[in-house]
Motif scaffolding. Structure first.
Motif, PDB file in Angstrom:
ATOM      1  N   SER A   1      99.609  -1.849  14.364  1.00 10.21           N
ATOM      2  CA  SER A   1      98.804  -1.679  13.014  1.00 10.21           C
ATOM      3  C   SER A   1      97.829  -2.705  12.596  1.00 10.21           C
ATOM      4  CB  SER A   1      99.962  -1.561  11.894  1.00 10.21           C
ATOM      5  OG  SER A   1     100.808  -0.392  12.261  1.00 10.21           O
ATOM      6  N   LEU A   2      97.963  -3.859  12.868  1.00  7.15           N
ATOM      7  CA  LEU A   2      97.274  -5.167  12.610  1.00  7.15           C
ATOM      8  C   LEU A   2      96.048  -4.897  13.609  1.00  7.15           C
ATOM      9  CD1 LEU A   2      99.508  -8.044  12.056  1.00  7.15           C
ATOM     10  CD2 LEU A   2      98.248  -7.061  10.506  1.00  7.15           C
TER      11      LEU A   2
ATOM     12  N   GLU B   1      94.416  -2.436  14.847  1.00  7.26           N
ATOM     13  CA  GLU B   1      93.985  -0.981  14.500  1.00  7.26           C
ATOM     14  C   GLU B   1      92.985  -1.202  13.153  1.00  7.26           C
ATOM     15  OE1 GLU B   1      92.858   1.517  16.613  1.00  7.26           O
ATOM     16  OE2 GLU B   1      93.978   0.539  18.028  1.00  7.26           O
ATOM     17  N   THR B   2      93.725  -1.974  12.317  1.00  6.54           N
ATOM     18  CA  THR B   2      93.225  -2.136  10.723  1.00  6.54           C
ATOM     19  C   THR B   2      91.993  -3.064  10.989  1.00  6.54           C
ATOM     20  OG1 THR B   2      95.151  -1.804   9.862  1.00  6.54           O
ATOM     21  CG2 THR B   2      93.764  -3.106   8.701  1.00  6.54           C
ATOM     22  N   ALA B   3      91.959  -4.130  11.831  1.00  4.88           N
ATOM     23  CA  ALA B   3      90.934  -4.967  12.172  1.00  4.88           C
ATOM     24  C   ALA B   3      89.913  -4.223  12.632  1.00  4.88           C
ATOM     25  CB  ALA B   3      91.337  -6.197  13.207  1.00  4.88           C
ATOM     26  N   LYS B   4      90.182  -3.428  13.558  1.00  2.00           N
ATOM     27  CA  LYS B   4      89.066  -2.435  14.076  1.00  2.00           C
ATOM     28  C   LYS B   4      88.328  -1.621  13.000  1.00  2.00           C
ATOM     29  CE  LYS B   4      90.889  -1.889  18.871  1.00  2.00           C
ATOM     30  NZ  LYS B   4      91.509  -0.873  19.775  1.00  2.00           N
ATOM     31  N   MET B   5      89.177  -0.992  12.273  1.00  2.00           N
ATOM     32  CA  MET B   5      88.770  -0.033  11.365  1.00  2.00           C
ATOM     33  C   MET B   5      87.770  -1.008  10.431  1.00  2.00           C
ATOM     34  SD  MET B   5      91.886   2.421  10.461  1.00  2.00           S
ATOM     35  CE  MET B   5      91.049   2.472   8.762  1.00  2.00           C
ATOM     36  N   ASN B   6      87.853  -2.369   9.993  1.00  2.00           N
ATOM     37  CA  ASN B   6      87.143  -3.190   9.244  1.00  2.00           C
ATOM     38  C   ASN B   6      86.162  -3.892   9.984  1.00  2.00           C
ATOM     39  OD1 ASN B   6      88.359  -3.247   6.163  1.00  2.00           O
ATOM     40  ND2 ASN B   6      90.059  -3.360   7.956  1.00  2.00           N
ATOM     41  N   GLY B   7      85.636  -3.539  11.252  1.00  2.00           N
ATOM     42  CA  GLY B   7      84.439  -4.065  12.025  1.00  2.00           C
ATOM     43  C   GLY B   7      84.774  -5.359  12.503  1.00  2.00           C
ATOM     44  N   LEU B   8      86.076  -5.772  12.751  1.00  4.02           N
ATOM     45  CA  LEU B   8      86.266  -7.047  13.227  1.00  4.02           C
ATOM     46  C   LEU B   8      86.638  -6.790  14.824  1.00  4.02           C
ATOM     47  CD1 LEU B   8      88.566  -8.340  10.244  1.00  4.02           C
ATOM     48  CD2 LEU B   8      86.160  -8.600  10.813  1.00  4.02           C
ATOM     49  N   TYR B   9      86.512  -7.999  15.586  1.00  4.62           N
ATOM     50  CA  TYR B   9      86.972  -7.967  16.648  1.00  4.62           C
ATOM     51  C   TYR B   9      88.639  -8.640  16.566  1.00  4.62           C
ATOM     52  CZ  TYR B   9      87.382  -9.753  21.854  1.00  4.62           C
ATOM     53  OH  TYR B   9      87.771  -9.627  23.155  1.00  4.62           O
ATOM     54  N   PRO B  10      89.362  -7.803  17.055  1.00  5.64           N
ATOM     55  CA  PRO B  10      91.010  -8.094  16.747  1.00  5.64           C
ATOM     56  C   PRO B  10      91.535  -9.546  17.297  1.00  5.64           C
ATOM     57  CG  PRO B  10      90.614  -5.670  17.277  1.00  5.64           C
ATOM     58  CD  PRO B  10      89.407  -6.212  17.596  1.00  5.64           C
TER      59      PRO B  10
ATOM     60  N   ALA C   1      89.881 -11.970  17.909  1.00  7.78           N
ATOM     61  CA  ALA C   1      89.302 -13.289  17.306  1.00  7.78           C
ATOM     62  C   ALA C   1      89.877 -13.438  15.845  1.00  7.78           C
ATOM     63  CB  ALA C   1      87.696 -12.973  17.051  1.00  7.78           C
ATOM     64  N   TRP C   2      90.256 -12.251  15.223  1.00 12.68           N
ATOM     65  CA  TRP C   2      90.576 -12.087  13.666  1.00 12.68           C
ATOM     66  C   TRP C   2      92.180 -12.907  13.937  1.00 12.68           C
ATOM     67  CZ3 TRP C   2      94.768  -8.959  12.062  1.00 12.68           C
ATOM     68  CH2 TRP C   2      94.932  -8.664  10.789  1.00 12.68           C
ATOM     69  N   LEU C   3      92.852 -12.446  14.995  1.00 14.28           N
ATOM     70  CA  LEU C   3      94.174 -12.804  14.991  1.00 14.28           C
ATOM     71  C   LEU C   3      94.450 -14.241  15.268  1.00 14.28           C
ATOM     72  CD1 LEU C   3      95.920  -9.767  16.704  1.00 14.28           C
ATOM     73  CD2 LEU C   3      96.576 -10.649  14.434  1.00 14.28           C
ATOM     74  N   ALA C   4      93.450 -14.808  16.329  1.00  8.71           N
ATOM     75  CA  ALA C   4      93.505 -16.065  16.670  1.00  8.71           C
ATOM     76  C   ALA C   4      93.438 -17.007  15.479  1.00  8.71           C
ATOM     77  CB  ALA C   4      92.565 -16.171  17.782  1.00  8.71           C
TER      78      ALA C   4
ATOM     79  N   ASN D   1      96.214 -12.205  -0.138  1.00 13.07           N
ATOM     80  CA  ASN D   1      95.595 -11.035   0.399  1.00 13.07           C
ATOM     81  C   ASN D   1      94.192 -11.559   1.064  1.00 13.07           C
ATOM     82  OD1 ASN D   1      94.188 -12.195  -1.838  1.00 13.07           O
ATOM     83  ND2 ASN D   1      93.643 -10.420  -2.510  1.00 13.07           N
ATOM     84  N   GLU D   2      94.092 -12.733   1.267  1.00 11.10           N
ATOM     85  CA  GLU D   2      92.681 -13.544   1.519  1.00 11.10           C
ATOM     86  C   GLU D   2      92.729 -13.035   3.176  1.00 11.10           C
ATOM     87  OE1 GLU D   2      92.513 -17.524   0.821  1.00 11.10           O
ATOM     88  OE2 GLU D   2      92.074 -17.060  -1.353  1.00 11.10           O
ATOM     89  N   PRO D   3      93.805 -13.400   4.021  1.00  8.91           N
ATOM     90  CA  PRO D   3      93.703 -13.064   5.599  1.00  8.91           C
ATOM     91  C   PRO D   3      93.500 -11.523   5.976  1.00  8.91           C
ATOM     92  CG  PRO D   3      95.756 -13.921   4.911  1.00  8.91           C
ATOM     93  CD  PRO D   3      95.105 -13.996   3.809  1.00  8.91           C
ATOM     94  N   LEU D   4      93.857 -10.638   4.932  1.00 10.84           N
ATOM     95  CA  LEU D   4      93.685  -9.289   5.569  1.00 10.84           C
ATOM     96  C   LEU D   4      92.400  -9.223   5.912  1.00 10.84           C
ATOM     97  CD1 LEU D   4      95.834  -7.948   2.324  1.00 10.84           C
ATOM     98  CD2 LEU D   4      96.679  -8.488   4.704  1.00 10.84           C
ATOM     99  N   PRO D   5      92.252  -8.038   6.984  1.00  4.84           N
ATOM    100  CA  PRO D   5      91.152  -7.798   7.499  1.00  4.84           C
ATOM    101  C   PRO D   5      89.949  -7.240   6.564  1.00  4.84           C
ATOM    102  CG  PRO D   5      92.960  -6.564   8.588  1.00  4.84           C
ATOM    103  CD  PRO D   5      93.535  -7.174   7.446  1.00  4.84           C
ATOM    104  N   TRP D   6      90.227  -6.515   5.525  1.00  8.27           N
ATOM    105  CA  TRP D   6      89.171  -6.241   4.311  1.00  8.27           C
ATOM    106  C   TRP D   6      88.641  -7.334   3.669  1.00  8.27           C
ATOM    107  CZ3 TRP D   6      93.735  -3.906   5.047  1.00  8.27           C
ATOM    108  CH2 TRP D   6      94.773  -4.035   4.029  1.00  8.27           C
ATOM    109  N   ASN D   7      89.349  -8.634   3.776  1.00 11.60           N
ATOM    110  CA  ASN D   7      88.886  -9.500   2.938  1.00 11.60           C
ATOM    111  C   ASN D   7      88.492 -10.724   3.800  1.00 11.60           C
ATOM    112  OD1 ASN D   7      89.548  -8.300   0.491  1.00 11.60           O
ATOM    113  ND2 ASN D   7      91.565  -9.030   0.581  1.00 11.60           N
ATOM    114  N   TRP D   8      88.660 -10.865   4.948  1.00  9.63           N
ATOM    115  CA  TRP D   8      88.516 -11.761   5.690  1.00  9.63           C
ATOM    116  C   TRP D   8      87.258 -12.392   5.915  1.00  9.63           C
ATOM    117  CZ3 TRP D   8      87.205 -12.059  11.227  1.00  9.63           C
ATOM    118  CH2 TRP D   8      87.365 -13.596  11.994  1.00  9.63           C
TER     119      TRP D   8
END
Length: 114
Positions: free
Chosen positions: A71-72, A74-83, A85-88, A103-110
């Motif tokens: 889920s994390l 796919e959510t990162a992908k939907m927000n245009g992030l490279y999953p 890199a975001w998770l790391a 809420n800061e580390p969430l994909p849509w706020n990152w």
């Protein structure tokens, strides 16, 4: 007036077409609406493939953990992030993170640190 049998395949096809008519009118009236749902199906494909793999996650809790991770990703992908890199970066930052701005580390706020 020609009539077709009500239980025949042709009648079923007509009924199906008429039941979809409002969606077809929406497609014709608004150019932003796609005629198919291929985009949504492509997004869901990894989840359905993963579902077969989750059967072998070792336990129910392992499967739940795997589904949360998916889920994390796919959510990162939907927000245009490279999953990856975001998770790391999130995992690297999380030990110093205060719980108040959760809420800061969430994909849509990152925002990546440079």
């Amino acid at each position: 007036m020609l009539r077709i049998p009500g239980k025949g395949d042709l009648a079923k096809a007509f009924r199906y077409g008429l039941s979809c008519w409002p969606s077809f009118e929406l497609f014709l009236g608004d150019g932003r609406v796609g005629i198919d749902d291929n985009t949504a199906e492509r997004v869901m494909r990894p989840i359905s493939i993963g579902r077969k793999n989750w059967l072998f996650a070792g336990s129910d809790s392992g499967g739940e953990t795997l589904s949360r991770a998916m889920s994390l990703v796919e959510t990162a992908k939907m927000n245009g992030l490279y999953p990856q890199a975001w998770l790391a970066e999130i995992l690297d930052r999380i030990h110093n993170h205060m719980t108040n701005p959760l809420n800061e580390p969430l994909p849509w706020n990152w925002t990546p640190m440079n």
